[in-house]
Design a protein around this motif. Structure first.
Motif, PDB file in Angstrom:
ATOM      1  N   VAL A 256      42.738  45.153  29.498  1.00  0.00           N
ATOM      2  CA  VAL A 256      43.306  44.329  30.574  1.00  0.00           C
ATOM      3  C   VAL A 256      42.551  44.589  31.874  1.00  0.00           C
ATOM      4  O   VAL A 256      42.251  43.662  32.639  1.00  0.00           O
ATOM      5  CB  VAL A 256      44.814  44.635  30.754  1.00  0.00           C
ATOM      6  N   LEU A 257      42.241  45.836  32.121  1.00  0.00           N
ATOM      7  CA  LEU A 257      41.452  46.193  33.307  1.00  0.00           C
ATOM      8  C   LEU A 257      40.104  45.469  33.283  1.00  0.00           C
ATOM      9  O   LEU A 257      39.670  44.897  34.293  1.00  0.00           O
ATOM     10  CB  LEU A 257      41.282  47.707  33.341  1.00  0.00           C
ATOM     11  N   ASP A 258      39.442  45.469  32.129  1.00  0.00           N
ATOM     12  CA  ASP A 258      38.144  44.799  32.009  1.00  0.00           C
ATOM     13  C   ASP A 258      38.283  43.295  32.220  1.00  0.00           C
ATOM     14  O   ASP A 258      37.406  42.655  32.816  1.00  0.00           O
ATOM     15  CB  ASP A 258      37.524  45.085  30.644  1.00  0.00           C
ATOM     16  N   ALA A 259      39.382  42.710  31.706  1.00  0.00           N
ATOM     17  CA  ALA A 259      39.596  41.274  31.887  1.00  0.00           C
ATOM     18  C   ALA A 259      39.789  40.939  33.364  1.00  0.00           C
ATOM     19  O   ALA A 259      39.285  39.924  33.864  1.00  0.00           O
ATOM     20  CB  ALA A 259      40.806  40.818  31.074  1.00  0.00           C
ATOM     21  N   ALA A 260      40.524  41.801  34.090  1.00  0.00           N
ATOM     22  CA  ALA A 260      40.715  41.585  35.533  1.00  0.00           C
ATOM     23  C   ALA A 260      39.393  41.678  36.266  1.00  0.00           C
ATOM     24  O   ALA A 260      39.117  40.899  37.196  1.00  0.00           O
ATOM     25  CB  ALA A 260      41.710  42.604  36.074  1.00  0.00           C
ATOM     26  N   ALA A 261      38.546  42.620  35.864  1.00  0.00           N
ATOM     27  CA  ALA A 261      37.237  42.761  36.501  1.00  0.00           C
ATOM     28  C   ALA A 261      36.384  41.515  36.259  1.00  0.00           C
ATOM     29  O   ALA A 261      35.731  41.000  37.178  1.00  0.00           O
ATOM     30  CB  ALA A 261      36.532  44.004  35.959  1.00  0.00           C
ATOM     31  N   GLU A 262      36.418  41.015  35.024  1.00  0.00           N
ATOM     32  CA  GLU A 262      35.602  39.837  34.707  1.00  0.00           C
ATOM     33  C   GLU A 262      36.102  38.607  35.459  1.00  0.00           C
ATOM     34  O   GLU A 262      35.301  37.817  35.989  1.00  0.00           O
ATOM     35  CB  GLU A 262      35.632  39.586  33.204  1.00  0.00           C
ATOM     36  N   LEU A 263      37.409  38.425  35.536  1.00  0.00           N
ATOM     37  CA  LEU A 263      37.969  37.268  36.234  1.00  0.00           C
ATOM     38  C   LEU A 263      37.649  37.296  37.725  1.00  0.00           C
ATOM     39  O   LEU A 263      37.451  36.260  38.361  1.00  0.00           O
ATOM     40  CB  LEU A 263      39.490  37.223  36.043  1.00  0.00           C
ATOM     41  N   SER A 264      37.614  38.499  38.306  1.00  0.00           N
ATOM     42  CA  SER A 264      37.394  38.631  39.746  1.00  0.00           C
ATOM     43  C   SER A 264      35.915  38.729  40.115  1.00  0.00           C
ATOM     44  O   SER A 264      35.552  38.605  41.286  1.00  0.00           O
ATOM     45  CB  SER A 264      38.126  39.866  40.276  1.00  0.00           C
ATOM     46  N   GLY A 265      35.079  39.012  39.116  1.00  0.00           N
ATOM     47  CA  GLY A 265      33.664  39.194  39.415  1.00  0.00           C
ATOM     48  C   GLY A 265      33.362  40.509  40.104  1.00  0.00           C
ATOM     49  O   GLY A 265      32.268  40.711  40.646  1.00  0.00           O
ATOM     50  N   ARG A 266      34.326  41.434  40.069  1.00  0.00           N
ATOM     51  CA  ARG A 266      34.121  42.756  40.674  1.00  0.00           C
ATOM     52  C   ARG A 266      33.881  43.793  39.571  1.00  0.00           C
ATOM     53  O   ARG A 266      34.405  43.667  38.460  1.00  0.00           O
ATOM     54  CB  ARG A 266      35.339  43.163  41.507  1.00  0.00           C
ATOM     55  N   ARG A 267      33.155  44.829  39.896  1.00  0.00           N
ATOM     56  CA  ARG A 267      32.831  45.855  38.900  1.00  0.00           C
ATOM     57  C   ARG A 267      33.757  47.046  39.064  1.00  0.00           C
ATOM     58  O   ARG A 267      33.899  47.587  40.159  1.00  0.00           O
ATOM     59  CB  ARG A 267      31.371  46.294  39.051  1.00  0.00           C
ATOM     60  N   TYR A 268      34.400  47.431  37.966  1.00  0.00           N
ATOM     61  CA  TYR A 268      35.250  48.614  37.998  1.00  0.00           C
ATOM     62  C   TYR A 268      34.382  49.843  38.254  1.00  0.00           C
ATOM     63  O   TYR A 268      33.357  50.041  37.607  1.00  0.00           O
ATOM     64  CB  TYR A 268      35.996  48.762  36.675  1.00  0.00           C
ATOM     65  N   GLY A 269      34.779  50.669  39.192  1.00  0.00           N
ATOM     66  CA  GLY A 269      34.029  51.869  39.534  1.00  0.00           C
ATOM     67  C   GLY A 269      33.173  51.711  40.768  1.00  0.00           C
ATOM     68  O   GLY A 269      32.590  52.689  41.255  1.00  0.00           O
ATOM     69  N   ALA A 270      33.109  50.495  41.328  1.00  0.00           N
ATOM     70  CA  ALA A 270      32.251  50.266  42.495  1.00  0.00           C
ATOM     71  C   ALA A 270      32.989  50.459  43.810  1.00  0.00           C
ATOM     72  O   ALA A 270      32.373  50.773  44.832  1.00  0.00           O
ATOM     73  CB  ALA A 270      31.673  48.852  42.445  1.00  0.00           C
ATOM     74  N   ASP A 271      34.311  50.262  43.819  1.00  0.00           N
ATOM     75  CA  ASP A 271      35.074  50.341  45.070  1.00  0.00           C
ATOM     76  C   ASP A 271      36.445  50.931  44.756  1.00  0.00           C
ATOM     77  O   ASP A 271      37.142  50.457  43.846  1.00  0.00           O
ATOM     78  CB  ASP A 271      35.217  48.941  45.682  1.00  0.00           C
ATOM     79  N   HIS A 272      36.864  51.938  45.536  1.00  0.00           N
ATOM     80  CA  HIS A 272      38.124  52.634  45.251  1.00  0.00           C
ATOM     81  C   HIS A 272      39.317  51.690  45.311  1.00  0.00           C
ATOM     82  O   HIS A 272      40.165  51.677  44.397  1.00  0.00           O
ATOM     83  CB  HIS A 272      38.326  53.781  46.241  1.00  0.00           C
ATOM     84  N   ASP A 273      39.415  50.875  46.382  1.00  0.00           N
ATOM     85  CA  ASP A 273      40.569  49.986  46.519  1.00  0.00           C
ATOM     86  C   ASP A 273      40.617  48.974  45.389  1.00  0.00           C
ATOM     87  O   ASP A 273      41.691  48.691  44.838  1.00  0.00           O
ATOM     88  CB  ASP A 273      40.519  49.264  47.861  1.00  0.00           C
ATOM     89  N   ASP A 274      39.469  48.420  45.019  1.00  0.00           N
ATOM     90  CA  ASP A 274      39.436  47.476  43.904  1.00  0.00           C
ATOM     91  C   ASP A 274      39.830  48.152  42.597  1.00  0.00           C
ATOM     92  O   ASP A 274      40.523  47.563  41.751  1.00  0.00           O
ATOM     93  CB  ASP A 274      38.041  46.864  43.762  1.00  0.00           C
TER      94      ASP A 274
END
Length: 885
Positions: A256-274
């Protein structure tokens, strides 16, 4: 090691060691004081406390749990989750400390090839209650742990109780050391995230007395039977064994975390708040999936409100990631695929769950749009007054009424260059929490009250004979007055009566309790209510109408025959309407709740739009055809798995044992699990009249019906009304609708004509009022009592028209009238009058004070009034005096 493998290993380990493997209970707790199952031991509380005799000496389970106390910490720490799984092993007077410690150490440290979890002994620490020397000695003997890896902690962390008088005891917790890269040295006593608690062993051996808090109660002595209650956190063990950083990255959550990252175009691990936002989404979507699978639907109170909050926090987090479009279709599918291996029922119920989730998302996206409009207005008002902050009460209203998340408000306020009055907002939130806490405390107090039933339940289950008999002879096993066990209840008392057998149905499964009586030699008891306070025990709340009833007396239960007949009609009608709904709307229209009593039933079902009149008529017709066809009604008792294989439908949120009662109406046409009372054939239902259909949330509808004699009475009343109308209007019945529509049109036309005449009449009065203008102080004033008018709107129209005729002068128009038996004053001012100091609102308040009422408004137009129309002249004079001043 996959999470499902950990679950399998756990159950196999304890199952092969004499433990009964107990399936996970629903997330919807049986405990009336709890919204959810908050811990693995909750389903076993009646056995651990001795209220209900344990059906086995030892048990094990992997229990689904929901906790929302730390919802604000979700995503910020490696271990806080809303939904989690608690692996537990329990002993009810069987093995004690040595057995619990031996089992825990063996499972944790045995190699994975031997069925264990494969933890290294050097990485494990334990804590014990500071005075529990026995546990310390056992840890040294069984695990060979050195003194420096066994830490003694105080009662506030290593002593367990319910918070009420009852069982209590020390506990021992097992921690995993993640290593120096994760924090300071010093063991679990440092309370550092480096040391992750993975297992808690509770040694339930003492009886505690009254007291508050975690460490200010008295220990009264040892329990006669010592119990073991342990809990291992599945997600914590999974993230350690899978070599990831936190519970959000394990195999059941990460997709689910990966799906949220893909939908948002943001990379998990790149920004603490994200990263925090993605973890919140992963946790809350999984929690929502599990809650809805167990029958919870989004709503505005109780469990539904908690679910709605989780879903809305997910939508909020996606918005903060820059995604405004719907995302639940993708996110929930990802969670379904990740969780189905451990919980196959997710796939079976996914169509319903998906519809609920998508409906809630659509509704909240509309709410966000509406909240944004309100927020924009608040921002505009703040800027126009020169304020740098949004008012706290506005922010609280957005949060509490509209479900507008505070974080989103803060973000949007910051974008507008404003802050939020957090002091006022926090004060209002604190008041709300205090109310909730007081309510929760009052409910928690009820938990202790259940202990009074323990001695009665220990004597065995109450035998219910009411399916086949309406009367039976029995014996009084116990009496309660004011919540206390007593030997006798006297005339006038309200008491609870515990019987060995009963024919009186206890409220359950949506069916209200029976009405009736309990009689015996020298006493007569009116039955007010029948409930099941603990599993297997039936309690009758009665009023002693005459005599005295004693424990041990022989008694006879008597069900009110007419009430039972009407109640069974209503309950069977509920099944019939449910089947008719599904035949008409399809399998997605699944019952989500019901209530029935003599002559009345309501049924809630999953659906997201109103039923058309034609659809309602079709459902009603199908139901009554089933009644006409005299379908056989058959009840059978069988194993739960066998009932499910036959296609028997279960009510979401209801709890079922291994053996269930299946009710067929017309064979498979209606086949449901149900413990209620029913008719012998469908014709006995009589008549079903569908009287209403309404919304009970964005994804649920409700139908209500009258049944049997109550339905007939409604039809008879409607027939009498039609006959009265046909007689009064001298119109045949089949032309009645057209005649009423014709009369309605004529009435509207007449009202329009009258309004035109009234407007013309008012306009005719304007010249005389303008001519009555007189200088008063710095103003030109029209102050007149215009008599009796139809409404305040007429007075307002007259005043504003006169004001318009007075041109650019500094004019004040004061008109008073009697409307609907009360005094009304309207004051209108021109721009020049306002520049000279006249304020209509202040003048309206001055007049209202004389009239005995209230008033106010803006400087250009205001209204006042009061009950005393006789004082209108004095009110006009008060306004004139104010203008002269």
């Amino acid at each position: 090691m996959q999470t499902a493998d950990i679950q399998r290993r756990w159950l196999e380990f304890f199952g092969t060691r004499g433990h009964t493997v107990v399936p996970s209970a629903s997330l919807v707790s049986d405990d009336p004081t709890l919204l959810f199952t908050v811990a693995g031991m909750v389903p076993f509380v009646p056995y651990l406390t001795g209220v209900v005799p344990a059906p086995y000496p030892r048990a094990t389970s992997v229990q689904k749990c929901i906790r929302t106390n730390d919802i604000d910490e979700v995503g910020k720490t490696p271990r806080h989750g809303t939904f989690f799984q608690m692996n537990g092993n329990f002993s009810f007077g069987d093995y004690f400390k040595e057995g619990a410690i031996s089992y825990a150490w063996e499972l944790l440290t045995a190699s994975q090839s031997d069925g264990g979890l494969g933890f290294q002994e050097k990485d494990l620490w334990v804590t014990v209650y500071k005075d529990d020397d026995e546990a310390i000695a056992l840890w040294k003997k069984i695990a060979g742990l050195p003194d420096d890896r066994i830490q003694r902690l105080d009662m506030d962390t290593n002593y367990w109780s319910t918070g009420q008088p009852g069982p209590a005891g020390p506990c021992s917790e097992i921690f995993f050391d993640r290593g120096p890269a994760y924090g300071v040295d010093g063991g679990p006593a440092t309370d550092d995230d480096r040391y992750v608690e993975i297992w808690n062993l509770v040694f339930m051996q003492y009886l505690r007395g009254e007291g508050t808090g975690k460490n200010d109660f008295e220990i009264l002595g040892e329990l006669p039977n010592k119990n073991i209650d342990t809990g291992m956190g599945m997600e914590r063990v999974a993230f350690l064994l899978q070599g990831v950083e936190n519970m959000y990255e394990i195999d059941q959550v990460r997709p689910v975390l990966d799906a949220a990252a893909e939908l948002s175009g943001r990379r998990y691990g790149a920004d603490h708040d994200d990263d925090v936002r993605m973890r919140v989404i992963a946790d809350h979507v999984r929690s929502g999936l599990m809650l809805m699978t167990d029958g919870v639907a989004p709503g505005n109170e109780g469990r539904g409100y908690i679910l709605r909050r989780l879903l809305r926090r997910s939508i909020r987090a996606m918005r903060l990631l820059g995604v405004d479009a719907p995302t639940f279709e993708v996110l929930f599918a990802a969670s379904r695929d990740a969780m189905s291996a451990a919980y196959p029922e997710i796939t079976e119920n996914y169509d319903r769950v998906s519809r609920l989730a998508l409906g809630e998302e659509e509704a909240f996206l509309r709410t966000l749009a509406a909240g944004t409009t309100i927020l924009d207005l608040a921002v505009s008002d703040a800027k126009s007054t020169g304020s740098a902050a949004l008012p706290g009460d506005t922010v609280f209203q957005l949060h509490d009424t509209f479900g507008f998340p505070l974080d989103l408000t803060l973000e949007m306020a910051e974008e507008a260059g404003l802050t939020v009055d957090r002091g006022e907002f926090d004060r209002l939130m604190a008041e709300q929490r205090a109310r909730a806490k007081a309510d929760a405390k009052s409910k928690k107090g009820a938990l202790a009250d259940l202990s009074v039933y323990g001695e009665f339940r220990a004597a065995g289950e109450t035998v219910f004979l009411g399916y086949d008999e309406l009367e039976t002879e029995t014996r009084v096993l116990g009496l309660l007055v004011g919540g206390q066990s007593v030997p006798v209840a006297q005339a006038g008392d309200i008491a609870e009566v515990i019987l060995a057998e009963t024919t009186l149905y206890a409220e359950s499964g949506g069916q209200d309790s029976d009405e009736g009586a309990i009689v015996g030699s020298g006493f007569d008891l009116e039955v007010l209510d029948v409930q099941k306070p603990v599993k297997g025990l039936i309690s009758h709340t009665v009023q002693v109408r005459a005599g005295e009833v004693h424990v041990g007396d022989v008694a006879r239960t008597q069900v009110d025959t007419q009430y039972r007949r009407a109640a069974t009609q209503a309950h069977s009608a509920t099944h019939v309407i449910h089947a008719a709904l599904r035949q008409t709307l399809g399998g997605d229209a699944h019952q989500s709740g019901s209530y029935n009593k003599a002559g009345y039933m309501r049924l809630d079902f999953s659906w997201n739009q109103a039923l058309s009149p034609a659809t309602r008529s079709e459902i009603e017709e199908i139901s009554n055809i089933a009644v006409r066809d005299n379908l056989p009604v058959e009840t059978r008792v069988m194993a739960l798995d066998e009932a499910k294989a036959l296609g028997a439908m279960a009510l979401f949120g209801e709890k079922y044992g291994d053996t269930v009662r299946v009710v067929d109406i017309g064979g498979p046409w209606s086949r449901e699990l149900c413990a209620g009372t029913h008719v012998g054939t469908s014709a006995e239902i009589g008549v079903i009249s569908l009287v209403s259909e309404s919304s009970v949330g964005s994804t649920n509808r409700r139908v209500e019906a009258l049944v049997g004699l109550d339905a007939f009475r409604e039809f008879a009343a409607e027939r009498a009304l039609v006959q009265q109308l046909t007689s009064s209007l001298k119109t045949p019945k089949d032309q009645l609708a057209d005649r009423i529509a014709e009369l309605s049109a004529q009435l509207k036309a007449a009202e329009k004509t009258i309004a035109q005449f009234e407007a013309a009449r008012l306009t005719e009065r304007v010249p005389a009022l303008v001519a009555a203008a007189r200088p008063t102080g710095a103003y030109t004033v029209v102050a007149q009592n215009v008599g009796t008018l139809g409404s305040a709107d007429d007075v307002r129209t007259l005043a504003t028209t006169v004001r318009g005729r007075l041109g650019d002068s500094a004019a004040v128009v004061v008109l008073a009238a009697e409307t609907a038996g009360k005094a009304t004053v309207i004051i209108a001012t021109t721009p020049a009058a306002r520049e000279a100091g006249a304020k209509a609102g202040e003048l309206a308040r001055a007049a209202s004070a004389i009239l005995g009422g209230g008033g106010g408004g803006k400087d250009d137009l205001a209204q006042g009034g009061g009950p005393d129309a006789q004082r209108i002249p004095a009110a006009l004079e008060a306004v004139l005096a104010a203008l002269r001043g």
